[in-house]
Every structure is written in C-alpha cells, then in structure tokens.
Scaffold this motif. Structure first.
Motif, mmCIF file in Angstrom:
data_model
loop_
_atom_site.group_PDB
_atom_site.id
_atom_site.type_symbol
_atom_site.label_atom_id
_atom_site.label_comp_id
_atom_site.label_asym_id
_atom_site.label_seq_id
_atom_site.Cartn_x
_atom_site.Cartn_y
_atom_site.Cartn_z
ATOM 1 N N ASN A 140 54.416 3.252 -18.220
ATOM 2 C CA ASN A 140 54.711 3.841 -19.528
ATOM 3 C C ASN A 140 54.229 3.002 -20.709
ATOM 4 O OD1 ASN A 140 56.618 1.821 -19.001
ATOM 5 N ND2 ASN A 140 58.155 2.786 -20.292
ATOM 6 N N VAL A 141 53.196 2.169 -20.521
ATOM 7 C CA VAL A 141 52.699 1.355 -21.627
ATOM 8 C C VAL A 141 51.734 2.151 -22.496
ATOM 9 C CG1 VAL A 141 52.994 -0.831 -20.418
ATOM 10 C CG2 VAL A 141 50.796 0.329 -20.321
ATOM 11 N N ASP A 142 51.594 1.680 -23.707
ATOM 12 C CA ASP A 142 50.691 2.295 -24.666
ATOM 13 C C ASP A 142 49.247 2.242 -24.156
ATOM 14 O OD1 ASP A 142 50.541 3.181 -27.673
ATOM 15 O OD2 ASP A 142 48.881 1.765 -27.344
ATOM 16 N N SER A 143 48.480 3.241 -24.499
ATOM 17 C CA SER A 143 47.096 3.313 -24.019
ATOM 18 C C SER A 143 46.244 2.149 -24.518
ATOM 19 C CB SER A 143 46.460 4.647 -24.418
ATOM 20 O OG SER A 143 46.382 4.747 -25.831
ATOM 21 N N SER A 144 46.576 1.562 -25.672
ATOM 22 C CA SER A 144 45.786 0.427 -26.163
ATOM 23 C C SER A 144 45.918 -0.781 -25.244
ATOM 24 C CB SER A 144 46.178 0.058 -27.590
ATOM 25 O OG SER A 144 47.459 -0.522 -27.627
ATOM 26 N N ILE A 145 47.062 -0.935 -24.597
ATOM 27 C CA ILE A 145 47.253 -2.034 -23.643
ATOM 28 C C ILE A 145 46.387 -1.797 -22.412
ATOM 29 C CG2 ILE A 145 48.931 -3.259 -22.201
ATOM 30 C CD1 ILE A 145 51.085 -2.321 -24.256
ATOM 31 N N ILE A 146 46.397 -0.562 -21.926
ATOM 32 C CA ILE A 146 45.573 -0.206 -20.770
ATOM 33 C C ILE A 146 44.098 -0.429 -21.095
ATOM 34 C CG2 ILE A 146 44.844 1.699 -19.270
ATOM 35 C CD1 ILE A 146 47.759 2.815 -19.689
ATOM 36 N N THR A 147 43.687 -0.040 -22.283
ATOM 37 C CA THR A 147 42.299 -0.210 -22.710
ATOM 38 C C THR A 147 41.922 -1.686 -22.734
ATOM 39 O OG1 THR A 147 42.408 1.815 -24.022
ATOM 40 C CG2 THR A 147 40.653 0.262 -24.562
ATOM 41 N N LEU A 148 42.810 -2.537 -23.228
ATOM 42 C CA LEU A 148 42.533 -3.975 -23.276
ATOM 43 C C LEU A 148 42.374 -4.555 -21.873
ATOM 44 C CD1 LEU A 148 42.261 -6.674 -24.761
ATOM 45 C CD2 LEU A 148 44.766 -6.817 -24.743
ATOM 46 N N ARG A 162 68.344 -8.109 -29.830
ATOM 47 C CA ARG A 162 67.442 -8.125 -28.669
ATOM 48 C C ARG A 162 66.005 -8.037 -29.125
ATOM 49 N NH1 ARG A 162 69.299 -3.857 -24.334
ATOM 50 N NH2 ARG A 162 67.356 -3.055 -25.132
ATOM 51 N N ARG A 163 65.162 -8.786 -28.433
ATOM 52 C CA ARG A 163 63.717 -8.709 -28.643
ATOM 53 C C ARG A 163 63.101 -8.558 -27.258
ATOM 54 N NH1 ARG A 163 62.439 -13.815 -32.260
ATOM 55 N NH2 ARG A 163 60.449 -12.809 -32.623
ATOM 56 N N GLN A 164 62.265 -7.545 -27.115
ATOM 57 C CA GLN A 164 61.653 -7.269 -25.817
ATOM 58 C C GLN A 164 60.171 -7.029 -26.012
ATOM 59 O OE1 GLN A 164 64.738 -4.727 -23.450
ATOM 60 N NE2 GLN A 164 64.483 -3.864 -25.470
ATOM 61 N N TRP A 165 59.382 -7.556 -25.095
ATOM 62 C CA TRP A 165 57.960 -7.281 -25.169
ATOM 63 C C TRP A 165 57.308 -7.427 -23.805
ATOM 64 C CZ3 TRP A 165 59.852 -11.720 -27.730
ATOM 65 C CH2 TRP A 165 59.434 -12.932 -27.227
ATOM 66 N N LEU A 166 56.112 -6.917 -23.752
ATOM 67 C CA LEU A 166 55.251 -7.057 -22.589
ATOM 68 C C LEU A 166 54.202 -8.087 -22.970
ATOM 69 C CD1 LEU A 166 54.287 -6.031 -19.782
ATOM 70 C CD2 LEU A 166 52.836 -4.430 -21.033
ATOM 71 N N ARG A 167 54.080 -9.138 -22.161
ATOM 72 C CA ARG A 167 53.076 -10.173 -22.393
ATOM 73 C C ARG A 167 51.972 -9.989 -21.362
ATOM 74 N NH1 ARG A 167 55.786 -15.489 -22.052
ATOM 75 N NH2 ARG A 167 55.587 -15.201 -19.828
ATOM 76 N N VAL A 168 50.732 -9.936 -21.838
ATOM 77 C CA VAL A 168 49.558 -9.820 -20.976
ATOM 78 C C VAL A 168 48.722 -11.074 -21.189
ATOM 79 C CG1 VAL A 168 47.482 -8.479 -20.454
ATOM 80 C CG2 VAL A 168 49.567 -7.298 -21.204
ATOM 81 N N LEU A 169 48.410 -11.763 -20.097
ATOM 82 C CA LEU A 169 47.584 -12.969 -20.144
ATOM 83 C C LEU A 169 46.324 -12.731 -19.327
ATOM 84 C CD1 LEU A 169 50.393 -15.623 -19.544
ATOM 85 C CD2 LEU A 169 49.378 -14.946 -21.737
ATOM 86 N N MET A 170 45.166 -13.066 -19.910
ATOM 87 C CA MET A 170 43.879 -12.802 -19.253
ATOM 88 C C MET A 170 43.000 -14.042 -19.341
ATOM 89 S SD MET A 170 43.375 -9.058 -20.996
ATOM 90 C CE MET A 170 43.739 -9.792 -22.589
ATOM 91 N N PRO A 171 42.523 -14.549 -18.200
ATOM 92 C CA PRO A 171 41.688 -15.750 -18.219
ATOM 93 C C PRO A 171 40.283 -15.462 -18.757
ATOM 94 C CG PRO A 171 41.800 -14.886 -15.996
ATOM 95 C CD PRO A 171 42.724 -14.043 -16.843
ATOM 96 N N ALA A 172 39.704 -16.475 -19.375
ATOM 97 C CA ALA A 172 38.338 -16.402 -19.897
ATOM 98 C C ALA A 172 37.772 -17.817 -19.869
ATOM 99 C CB ALA A 172 38.342 -15.849 -21.319
ATOM 100 N N GLN A 173 36.478 -17.918 -20.108
ATOM 101 C CA GLN A 173 35.872 -19.244 -20.187
ATOM 102 C C GLN A 173 34.757 -19.256 -21.212
ATOM 103 O OE1 GLN A 173 33.865 -20.644 -16.660
ATOM 104 N NE2 GLN A 173 33.200 -18.601 -16.111
ATOM 105 N N THR A 174 34.530 -20.432 -21.737
ATOM 106 C CA THR A 174 33.426 -20.664 -22.645
ATOM 107 C C THR A 174 32.831 -22.015 -22.270
ATOM 108 O OG1 THR A 174 32.776 -20.630 -24.991
ATOM 109 C CG2 THR A 174 34.873 -21.716 -24.462
ATOM 110 N N VAL A 175 31.982 -22.562 -23.081
ATOM 111 C CA VAL A 175 31.420 -23.889 -22.816
ATOM 112 C C VAL A 175 31.568 -24.746 -24.066
ATOM 113 C CG1 VAL A 175 29.788 -23.158 -21.024
ATOM 114 C CG2 VAL A 175 29.087 -23.137 -23.412
#
Length: 170
Positions: free
Chosen positions: A20-28, A134-147
């Motif tokens: 049931n998450v927002d479509s912008s989260i799915i898109t990300l 109350r504060r509630q959220w969904l946290r999404v973490l995504m690995p990346a790399q640079t140089v």
C-alpha cells in the motif's frame, strides 16, 4: 546536540516494500533496480547512473550517507531538506550513530546491512514521543558507489523516508 526526547522507538526491517505504498516510492525503487541492471558487472549502481538528474523527483527527500572504511562508519553528506524541515535540525556532517542515539533508531545497522547485501532495504520506523505523539515512516535505503579524486571506489547509501501508516501494525 540535545538529549533524546523520545520514549519509545522501533525499527522493523521489511523483506519488501509494502503493497500500500505511494507510487512515487515504487518508482524510486524501480529506478534503483534499473540502475542495477545498467551497471553490468558492477555489484552496486554508480552515481553516474543514479545521477542527480535521474533522482530529481526526490531531491528534497534523499539523504546521502557515505561509508568511511577506515572508521567503519558513515558520514551524513546530505541531509534531506524535507527531513530537516520536519525535525527542525540537520545532521549533515554527523554520523548515523548520532541519529540513533537521539531518536533510538537503528539507522547505522541498517546502513551496514544495505552495503553488505548490495540491495535496497526497507524499514518501518515508529516513534512515540513523551506526549504520546506518534511519528511513523517507511525508510528505504539503496546502495550506490562513486569514485574519489584518485579513482578509488567510494560506497554510499541513498536514504529516503516517507510518511507511512501500515495497514496492519507490525
């Protein structure tokens, strides 16, 4: 930094994005997997592929955590403007440990796991303040790399946090 004002906090790792998450989260998240596919033999998508231009829709929501291998720690390179506005403070230049100490969360452990698995991780975070707010959220973490300037790899984690109320409490 002021003392923590929270009475109770929980981080719950999820095995996937909730339905049931927002479509912008799915898109990300789909954008990350697209970058992963484009990376070819690289295990983690590069920031060249996950460029600021590709991530512009979420520019106010993205935190950038950079891994410091000498310290086995992270540094908050960018603190999302939307999170700074909500919290009234910026952690840019700090470590996730400071965030964990203040809010009772498990961000540092989640960042390490995200880099270790080389895949996005998802967490439901629920905080209850001293006045019962109350504060509630969904946290999404995504690995990346640079140089770096010498061409050596620099590992990063892109983090976003979205307000989220689960259909069923976890």
């Amino acid at each position: 930094m002021t003392a923590s004002y929270l009475l109770d906090a929980t981080d719950t790792e999820l095995d996937r994005l909730p339905d049931n998450v927002d479509s912008s989260i799915i898109t990300l998240v789909d954008l990350w997997y697209d970058a992963f596919a484009q990376a070819g033999s690289e295990a983690i998508p590069s920031r060249t592929i996950l460029s600021a231009e590709r991530l512009r829709q979420w520019r106010d929501d993205i935190c950038l955590y950079e891994y410091l291998p000498v310290k086995n720690d992270f540094l908050v390179r960018i603190d999302a403007p939307s999170i700074v506005a909500l919290n009234g403070e910026s952690f840019q230049g700090s470590t996730p440990r400071e965030i964990d100490l203040k809010y009772g969360t498990c961000l540092m452990a989640a960042l390490h796991k995200t880099l270790k698995t080389k895949r996005p991780t998802f967490h439901y975070v629920h905080l209850i303040g001293p006045h019962g707010n109350r504060r509630q959220w969904l946290r999404v973490l995504m690995p990346a790399q640079t140089v770096d300037h010498l061409g050596d790899p620099v590992f990063q984690v892109l983090g976003v946090r979205f307000e989220y109320e689960p259909m069923h409490y976890i």
